[in-house]
Design an enzyme around this catalytic site. Structure first.
Site, PDB file in Angstrom:
ATOM      1  N   ARG A  14       0.738  -1.243   0.030  1.00  0.00           N
ATOM      2  CA  ARG A  14      -0.131   0.121  -0.103  1.00  0.00           C
ATOM      3  C   ARG A  14       0.669   1.412   0.178  1.00  0.00           C
ATOM      4  O   ARG A  14       0.142   2.448  -0.282  1.00  0.00           O
ATOM      5  CB  ARG A  14      -0.991   0.206   1.333  1.00  0.00           C
ATOM      6  CG  ARG A  14      -2.169  -1.057   0.963  1.00  0.00           C
ATOM      7  CD  ARG A  14      -3.110  -0.815   2.182  1.00  0.00           C
ATOM      8  NE  ARG A  14      -2.657  -1.622   3.418  1.00  0.00           N
ATOM      9  CZ  ARG A  14      -3.259  -1.418   4.433  1.00  0.00           C
ATOM     10  NH1 ARG A  14      -4.271  -0.505   4.646  1.00  0.00           N
ATOM     11  NH2 ARG A  14      -2.922  -2.087   5.462  1.00  0.00           N
ATOM     12  N   LYS A  21       9.184  -0.908   3.108  1.00  0.00           N
ATOM     13  CA  LYS A  21       8.308  -0.179   3.870  1.00  0.00           C
ATOM     14  C   LYS A  21       9.132   0.346   5.145  1.00  0.00           C
ATOM     15  O   LYS A  21       8.875   1.563   5.397  1.00  0.00           O
ATOM     16  CB  LYS A  21       6.936  -0.900   4.344  1.00  0.00           C
ATOM     17  CG  LYS A  21       6.102  -0.044   5.200  1.00  0.00           C
ATOM     18  CD  LYS A  21       5.036  -0.879   5.457  1.00  0.00           C
ATOM     19  CE  LYS A  21       4.877  -1.972   6.265  1.00  0.00           C
ATOM     20  NZ  LYS A  21       3.579  -2.449   6.899  1.00  0.00           N
ATOM     21  N   GLY A  78       3.848 -14.830   7.494  1.00  0.00           N
ATOM     22  CA  GLY A  78       3.146 -14.421   8.767  1.00  0.00           C
ATOM     23  C   GLY A  78       4.116 -14.161   9.806  1.00  0.00           C
ATOM     24  O   GLY A  78       5.311 -14.800   9.812  1.00  0.00           O
ATOM     25  N   GLY A 140      -7.911  -7.508  16.595  1.00  0.00           N
ATOM     26  CA  GLY A 140      -7.937  -8.632  17.472  1.00  0.00           C
ATOM     27  C   GLY A 140      -8.214  -8.059  19.053  1.00  0.00           C
ATOM     28  O   GLY A 140      -7.480  -7.120  19.472  1.00  0.00           O
ATOM     29  N   ASN A 170      -4.909  -6.081  20.733  1.00  0.00           N
ATOM     30  CA  ASN A 170      -3.361  -6.648  20.628  1.00  0.00           C
ATOM     31  C   ASN A 170      -2.667  -5.688  19.808  1.00  0.00           C
ATOM     32  O   ASN A 170      -2.950  -5.421  18.797  1.00  0.00           O
ATOM     33  CB  ASN A 170      -3.512  -8.028  19.949  1.00  0.00           C
ATOM     34  CG  ASN A 170      -2.143  -8.830  19.916  1.00  0.00           C
ATOM     35  OD1 ASN A 170      -1.165  -8.403  20.621  1.00  0.00           O
ATOM     36  ND2 ASN A 170      -1.920  -9.711  19.107  1.00  0.00           N
ATOM     37  N   ASN A 224       1.007   1.595   7.097  1.00  0.00           N
ATOM     38  CA  ASN A 224       1.067   0.556   5.957  1.00  0.00           C
ATOM     39  C   ASN A 224       0.730   1.290   4.776  1.00  0.00           C
ATOM     40  O   ASN A 224       0.675   0.994   3.859  1.00  0.00           O
ATOM     41  CB  ASN A 224      -0.290  -0.374   6.179  1.00  0.00           C
ATOM     42  CG  ASN A 224      -0.054  -1.327   7.221  1.00  0.00           C
ATOM     43  OD1 ASN A 224       1.063  -2.314   7.057  1.00  0.00           O
ATOM     44  ND2 ASN A 224      -0.699  -1.303   8.484  1.00  0.00           N
ATOM     45  N   ARG A 329      26.207  26.529   2.128  1.00  0.00           N
ATOM     46  CA  ARG A 329      26.404  25.048   2.028  1.00  0.00           C
ATOM     47  C   ARG A 329      27.749  24.707   1.780  1.00  0.00           C
ATOM     48  O   ARG A 329      28.722  25.146   1.941  1.00  0.00           O
ATOM     49  CB  ARG A 329      25.364  24.583   0.600  1.00  0.00           C
ATOM     50  CG  ARG A 329      26.263  25.635  -0.711  1.00  0.00           C
ATOM     51  CD  ARG A 329      25.360  25.167  -1.921  1.00  0.00           C
ATOM     52  NE  ARG A 329      25.886  25.792  -3.056  1.00  0.00           N
ATOM     53  CZ  ARG A 329      26.583  25.424  -3.992  1.00  0.00           C
ATOM     54  NH1 ARG A 329      27.182  23.970  -3.741  1.00  0.00           N
ATOM     55  NH2 ARG A 329      27.115  25.833  -4.935  1.00  0.00           N
ATOM     56  N   ASN A 382      35.846  30.341  -9.184  1.00  0.00           N
ATOM     57  CA  ASN A 382      36.500  29.319  -8.778  1.00  0.00           C
ATOM     58  C   ASN A 382      36.581  28.074  -9.583  1.00  0.00           C
ATOM     59  O   ASN A 382      37.268  27.084  -9.166  1.00  0.00           O
ATOM     60  CB  ASN A 382      35.928  28.839  -7.222  1.00  0.00           C
ATOM     61  CG  ASN A 382      34.503  28.371  -7.273  1.00  0.00           C
ATOM     62  OD1 ASN A 382      33.704  28.954  -8.198  1.00  0.00           O
ATOM     63  ND2 ASN A 382      34.095  27.517  -6.317  1.00  0.00           N
ATOM     64  N   ARG A 436      40.994  47.233 -14.440  1.00  0.00           N
ATOM     65  CA  ARG A 436      39.725  47.255 -14.998  1.00  0.00           C
ATOM     66  C   ARG A 436      40.225  48.060 -16.402  1.00  0.00           C
ATOM     67  O   ARG A 436      41.027  48.891 -16.501  1.00  0.00           O
ATOM     68  CB  ARG A 436      38.317  48.095 -14.295  1.00  0.00           C
ATOM     69  CG  ARG A 436      38.924  49.363 -13.886  1.00  0.00           C
ATOM     70  CD  ARG A 436      37.784  49.735 -12.910  1.00  0.00           C
ATOM     71  NE  ARG A 436      38.045  50.924 -12.508  1.00  0.00           N
ATOM     72  CZ  ARG A 436      37.785  51.419 -11.231  1.00  0.00           C
ATOM     73  NH1 ARG A 436      36.713  50.896 -10.383  1.00  0.00           N
ATOM     74  NH2 ARG A 436      37.906  52.796 -10.947  1.00  0.00           N
TER      75      ARG A 436
END
Length: 463
Positions: A14, A21, A78, A140, A170, A224, A329, A382, A436
């Site tokens: 899903r 996951k 399972g 459950g 549970n 999920n 950075r 640079n 310049r």
């Protein structure tokens, strides 16, 4: 002695992702890393990560964590089948096995400690983490005596109308006495609709089995889907921000701020709206961060101000001011009491104490001394198309507006560079640099399509 088995073999269809996951991130760490963090209070002897789908990615993502044993579950049949995979690795083990799910990342270490300690104190064969939901539909049910001894676990679809009124569910987190679990674990059957081996089926054959209710039901939230991932992140953010506000940090608009759990903030920091703190970031006391700033994997000293800026993998020392609209950075280092103004980018640049780069400048691969003043529009050229080159500027030097320093180059201390200069050669201390072209004025000049060729423009050079 405690061993831990973390179930991390599922794909999570899903999630609609090629990434396993358990590797999806929640607040700066993957789900499975958060589960591992929860073990800090119990110091387990062995940790097994049961892998299946995308196992190489999981192994690589957790390679920096020592003392993990990866166990391959080739077929996902399972939870009981997953735990069966550790049997060869625990031969002769006489302690307890804690079973956790790699997609339940919000369990607090204190909750895990309580579960394990309750298990030990009562000499249980099995201890289950449970929760009481206002609406337990779909879960459950766990039925207990008044002493919290488990008498029965019934899946929701198999519950009678009366049983469905029981709010205790549970959570799928267990602590087992391993020798007693080994008496029944190898004999699990898959005679159910899903043809899977359920770990809950062993509980009825283990005595005593006890339930421990979690105080905060959000801790057992399983993920999920992408929606549930976002919900878990929101829960985690509430925890983090409550923690920092209780520790003396001011969050002007908590709902618009995000903070990773790996961030450290000292008291008397003010975080403005729309600010995001990521990774291994630290913020020193008295600083004001934001609004509209993003800081990642960076160290910010005390009494700094950062406004509408992005800082990553960098260091800003005490008393510095950054922004608005600055970008630091690539391991930039800003010294004490520096000023980094609007539309300034620093990349792998080190600035000495009291240096100012007020606006519209780029400094890359540069080392600046103390009290340097960088004029508007100054850049370090640079990159030559093949590699980066360094620029070094001495103390108290001043660059005029729109100066270009062509690296590699070293400029001494107490130098003044005239506006518009292109500096290509090293400069000694204590001098003025003017580089310049002479200004030229062409009197009477017009574009070619308007010009009368019988009257060509004259040239009048001006120094």
């Amino acid at each position: 002695m405690v061993a831990v088995a973390i179930l991390a073999a599922g794909r999570g269809t899903r999630m609609k992702s090629d990434l396993p996951k358990v590797l999806h991130s929640v607040g700066g760490k993957s789900m499975v890393e958060r589960v591992l963090d929860g073990l800090a209070a119990i110091q387990p002897e062995r940790i097994f990560v049961i892998v299946g789908f995308g196992q190489e990615k999981v192994r690589l993502a957790l390679a920096h964590i020592p003392n993990l044993t990866f166990v391959h579950q080739a077929e996902q049949l399972g939870t009981g089948h997953a735990v069966q995979q550790v049997i060869p690795h625990l031969e002769g083990f006489e302690g307890d096995l804690l079973v956790l799910n790699g997609d339940v990342p919000l369990l607090r270490p204190e909750t895990i400690y309580t579960l394990v300690q309750t298990h030990r104190d009562n000499g249980n064969a099995a201890t289950l983490l449970t929760a009481q939901f206002a609406d337990p539909t779909g879960y459950g049910r766990v039925f207990c005596t008044e002493q919290s001894i488990v008498t029965e676990i019934v899946e929701h679809r198999d519950c009678s109308p009366a049983q469905r009124q029981n709010p205790r569910i549970n959570a799928g987190v267990y602590c087992f006495n391993w020798p007693k679990l080994m008496e029944v674990l190898p004999h699990l059957q898959s005679d159910n609709d899903q043809q899977e081996y359920y770990l809950t089926d062993v509980v009825k054959d283990l005595s005593p089995a006890m339930a421990v209710d979690v105080a905060d039901c959000q801790e057992i939230f399983g993920i999920n889907s992408r929606q549930q991932l976002a919900e878990a992140y929101a829960i985690l953010q509430e925890r983090i921000k409550a923690q920092w506000m209780a520790a003396g940090v001011t969050l002007i608009d908590p709902d618009s701020i995000t903070i990773d759990t790996t961030v450290h903030i000292e008291p008397d920091v003010v975080i403005e709206p729309q600010t995001h703190l990521r990774g291994h970031t630290s913020i020193g006391t008295g600083s004001r961060i934001g609004p509209g700033s993003m800081i990642e994997d960076s160290q910010i000293g005390p009494n700094t101000t950062i406004t509408f800026s992005v800082i990553s993998d960098s260091t800003v020392a005490a008393g510095a001011r950054v922004g608005p609209y600055a970008h630091l950075r690539g391991h930039a280092v800003v010294g004490e009491n520096c000023r980094i103004g609007n539309f300034v980018e620093l990349k792998k640049a080190t600035l000495g104490q009291g240096t100012n780069v007020a606006h519209l400048s780029y400094l890359g691969d540069a080392t600046l001394g103390e009290k340097v003043n960088v004029g508007a529009g100054t850049i370090t050229a640079n990159y030559d198309g093949y590699q980066k080159h360094p620029t070094v500027i001495g103390d108290r030097t001043k660059t005029g507006s729109n100066s270009v320093l062509v690296a590699p180059i070293t400029v001494g201390s107490d130098v003044t560079i005239a506006a518009g200069s292109v500096v290509r050669k090293d400069v000694p201390d204590d001098c003025l640099v003017v580089s310049r072209a002479p200004q030229k004025i062409h009197e009477g000049w017009k574009p070619a399509h308007l010009r009368d060729d019988t009257n060509p423009p004259s040239e009048s050079p001006t120094a």
